[in-house]
Scaffold this motif. Structure first.
Motif, mmCIF file in Angstrom:
data_model
loop_
_atom_site.group_PDB
_atom_site.id
_atom_site.type_symbol
_atom_site.label_atom_id
_atom_site.label_comp_id
_atom_site.label_asym_id
_atom_site.label_seq_id
_atom_site.Cartn_x
_atom_site.Cartn_y
_atom_site.Cartn_z
ATOM 1 N N ASP A 101 0.822 -1.213 0.042
ATOM 2 C CA ASP A 101 0.018 0.100 -0.032
ATOM 3 C C ASP A 101 0.952 1.306 -0.091
ATOM 4 O O ASP A 101 0.289 2.530 0.270
ATOM 5 C CB ASP A 101 -0.941 0.089 1.169
ATOM 6 N N ARG A 102 2.066 1.045 0.009
ATOM 7 C CA ARG A 102 3.100 2.153 0.084
ATOM 8 C C ARG A 102 2.907 3.036 -1.170
ATOM 9 O O ARG A 102 2.841 2.678 -2.246
ATOM 10 C CB ARG A 102 4.406 1.495 0.148
ATOM 11 N N VAL A 103 2.869 4.561 -1.114
ATOM 12 C CA VAL A 103 2.747 5.326 -1.887
ATOM 13 C C VAL A 103 4.099 5.977 -2.217
ATOM 14 O O VAL A 103 4.513 6.807 -1.299
ATOM 15 C CB VAL A 103 1.759 6.381 -2.028
ATOM 16 N N GLY A 104 4.845 5.884 -3.218
ATOM 17 C CA GLY A 104 6.246 6.568 -3.383
ATOM 18 C C GLY A 104 6.116 7.680 -3.826
ATOM 19 O O GLY A 104 5.178 8.308 -4.556
ATOM 20 N N PHE A 105 7.501 8.256 -4.218
ATOM 21 C CA PHE A 105 7.636 9.683 -4.791
ATOM 22 C C PHE A 105 7.060 9.549 -6.100
ATOM 23 O O PHE A 105 6.391 10.683 -6.764
ATOM 24 C CB PHE A 105 9.007 10.052 -4.708
ATOM 25 N N GLY A 106 7.356 8.575 -7.023
ATOM 26 C CA GLY A 106 6.926 8.459 -8.314
ATOM 27 C C GLY A 106 5.459 8.646 -8.441
ATOM 28 O O GLY A 106 4.935 9.057 -9.471
ATOM 29 N N THR A 107 4.758 7.756 -7.751
ATOM 30 C CA THR A 107 3.263 7.556 -7.833
ATOM 31 C C THR A 107 2.745 9.182 -7.376
ATOM 32 O O THR A 107 1.999 9.438 -8.213
ATOM 33 C CB THR A 107 2.770 6.579 -6.719
ATOM 34 N N THR A 108 3.347 9.809 -6.476
ATOM 35 C CA THR A 108 2.780 11.088 -6.291
ATOM 36 C C THR A 108 3.014 12.076 -7.368
ATOM 37 O O THR A 108 2.182 12.802 -7.696
ATOM 38 C CB THR A 108 3.515 11.423 -4.861
ATOM 39 N N VAL A 109 4.154 11.903 -8.009
ATOM 40 C CA VAL A 109 4.380 12.937 -9.010
ATOM 41 C C VAL A 109 3.524 12.518 -10.245
ATOM 42 O O VAL A 109 3.091 13.407 -10.923
ATOM 43 C CB VAL A 109 5.883 12.489 -9.410
ATOM 44 N N LEU A 110 3.300 11.230 -10.616
ATOM 45 C CA LEU A 110 2.469 10.903 -11.576
ATOM 46 C C LEU A 110 1.135 11.496 -11.364
ATOM 47 O O LEU A 110 0.488 11.946 -12.416
ATOM 48 C CB LEU A 110 2.552 9.303 -12.029
ATOM 49 N N LYS A 111 0.451 11.134 -10.316
ATOM 50 C CA LYS A 111 -0.829 11.486 -10.088
ATOM 51 C C LYS A 111 -1.047 13.118 -9.933
ATOM 52 O O LYS A 111 -1.835 13.499 -10.451
ATOM 53 C CB LYS A 111 -1.219 10.967 -8.813
ATOM 54 N N SER A 112 0.089 13.681 -9.477
ATOM 55 C CA SER A 112 -0.096 15.212 -9.342
ATOM 56 C C SER A 112 0.302 15.693 -10.832
ATOM 57 O O SER A 112 -0.679 16.495 -11.285
ATOM 58 C CB SER A 112 1.121 15.798 -8.597
ATOM 59 N N LEU A 156 -3.374 17.912 -15.906
ATOM 60 C CA LEU A 156 -4.067 17.662 -16.997
ATOM 61 C C LEU A 156 -5.485 17.456 -16.821
ATOM 62 O O LEU A 156 -6.107 16.974 -17.675
ATOM 63 C CB LEU A 156 -3.461 16.678 -18.115
ATOM 64 N N GLY A 157 -5.990 17.181 -15.602
ATOM 65 C CA GLY A 157 -7.248 16.826 -15.200
ATOM 66 C C GLY A 157 -7.531 15.506 -15.555
ATOM 67 O O GLY A 157 -8.769 15.173 -16.112
ATOM 68 N N ALA A 158 -6.673 14.623 -15.634
ATOM 69 C CA ALA A 158 -6.763 13.209 -16.079
ATOM 70 C C ALA A 158 -7.231 12.368 -14.811
ATOM 71 O O ALA A 158 -7.124 12.810 -13.600
ATOM 72 C CB ALA A 158 -5.473 12.699 -16.633
ATOM 73 N N VAL A 159 -7.734 11.333 -15.253
ATOM 74 C CA VAL A 159 -8.189 10.116 -14.161
ATOM 75 C C VAL A 159 -7.022 9.322 -14.102
ATOM 76 O O VAL A 159 -6.344 8.692 -15.251
ATOM 77 C CB VAL A 159 -9.323 9.172 -14.583
ATOM 78 N N VAL A 160 -6.153 9.033 -13.143
ATOM 79 C CA VAL A 160 -4.979 8.229 -12.956
ATOM 80 C C VAL A 160 -5.166 7.005 -12.260
ATOM 81 O O VAL A 160 -5.661 7.173 -11.006
ATOM 82 C CB VAL A 160 -3.739 9.132 -12.482
ATOM 83 N N GLU A 161 -4.984 5.621 -12.711
ATOM 84 C CA GLU A 161 -4.940 4.704 -11.895
ATOM 85 C C GLU A 161 -3.741 3.756 -12.041
ATOM 86 O O GLU A 161 -3.334 3.568 -13.166
ATOM 87 C CB GLU A 161 -6.275 3.709 -12.414
ATOM 88 N N ARG A 162 -3.478 3.260 -10.685
ATOM 89 C CA ARG A 162 -2.097 2.300 -10.766
ATOM 90 C C ARG A 162 -2.790 0.968 -10.245
ATOM 91 O O ARG A 162 -3.550 1.149 -9.148
ATOM 92 C CB ARG A 162 -1.349 2.785 -9.882
ATOM 93 N N ASP A 163 -2.558 0.023 -10.881
ATOM 94 C CA ASP A 163 -2.850 -1.260 -10.458
ATOM 95 C C ASP A 163 -1.807 -2.317 -10.286
ATOM 96 O O ASP A 163 -1.094 -2.601 -11.196
ATOM 97 C CB ASP A 163 -3.861 -2.044 -11.434
ATOM 98 N N THR A 193 2.164 -10.229 -11.470
ATOM 99 C CA THR A 193 2.821 -10.464 -12.527
ATOM 100 C C THR A 193 3.295 -9.045 -13.023
ATOM 101 O O THR A 193 4.106 -8.952 -14.007
ATOM 102 C CB THR A 193 2.176 -10.975 -13.691
ATOM 103 N N GLY A 194 3.026 -7.991 -12.213
ATOM 104 C CA GLY A 194 3.632 -6.753 -12.591
ATOM 105 C C GLY A 194 2.728 -5.500 -12.324
ATOM 106 O O GLY A 194 1.920 -5.396 -11.145
ATOM 107 N N MET A 195 2.800 -4.449 -13.212
ATOM 108 C CA MET A 195 1.993 -3.239 -12.710
ATOM 109 C C MET A 195 1.480 -2.602 -14.181
ATOM 110 O O MET A 195 1.953 -2.657 -15.140
ATOM 111 C CB MET A 195 3.101 -2.296 -12.061
ATOM 112 N N GLU A 196 0.400 -1.798 -13.846
ATOM 113 C CA GLU A 196 -0.319 -1.405 -14.849
ATOM 114 C C GLU A 196 -0.822 0.178 -14.536
ATOM 115 O O GLU A 196 -1.434 0.378 -13.358
ATOM 116 C CB GLU A 196 -1.461 -2.162 -15.293
#
Length: 114
Positions: free
Chosen positions: A58-69, A75-82, A86-89
Motif C-alpha cells: 500500500d506504500r505510495v512512493g514519490f513516483g506515484t505522487t508525481v505521476l498523479k499530481s 491535465l485533469g486526468a483520471v490516473v489509476e495504478r494497478d 505479475t507486474g504493474m499497470e
C-alpha cells in the motif's frame, strides 16, 4: 506546450521505474504501451510484466505522487495504478481539451486573433 512536457516527464518517470524496479530491472520482463481515443478522451496504458511475482504494497512512493499530481491534476486526468502479481499497470484517461492546443482556452490576458 505544457501538456507535451508533462506527458514526457511522466513517461520518463515510468521508464526510470521500469529499469530500476519493474520490467527491465532484472531481465525477462515486458512492457506494453498503448493509447486509444475514446470520445473526448485519450486513454494511455502502460503495462509492465515481471518474471518474478511482486509483493503487494500500500506504500505510495514519490513516483506515484508525481505521476498523479503531474498528469492527474495538471491535465485533469483520471490516473489509476494497478499492482498485480505479475507486474504493474498505469492507466491515464486524459481529456483531449487538456492536450489539444486547438481545444484549449487562450492564455489569460491574451486576445483572440493575435
Amino acid at each position: 506546450m505544457q501538456a507535451a512536457q508533462i506527458l514526457g516527464m511522466a513517461v520518463h518517470e515510468l521508464s526510470t521505474n521500469a529499469v530500476k524496479y519493474g520490467a527491465f530491472g532484472e531481465g525477462g520482463g515486458t512492457l506494453s504501451v498503448r493509447w486509444t481515443l475514446s470520445g473526448e478522451t485519450l486513454d494511455f496504458v502502460w503495462h509492465e510484466t515481471v518474471p518474478q511475482a511482486l509483493t503487494a504494497s500500500d506504500r505510495v512512493g514519490f513516483g506515484t505522487t508525481v505521476l498523479k499530481s503531474m498528469v492527474g491534476h495538471s491535465l485533469g486526468a483520471v490516473v489509476e495504478r494497478d499492482c498485480h502479481e505479475t507486474g504493474m499497470e498505469w492507466r491515464f484517461s486524459i481529456p483531449l481539451s487538456a492536450i489539444d492546443p486547438e481545444q484549449m482556452p487562450p492564455p489569460p490576458g491574451s486576445l483572440l486573433g493575435e
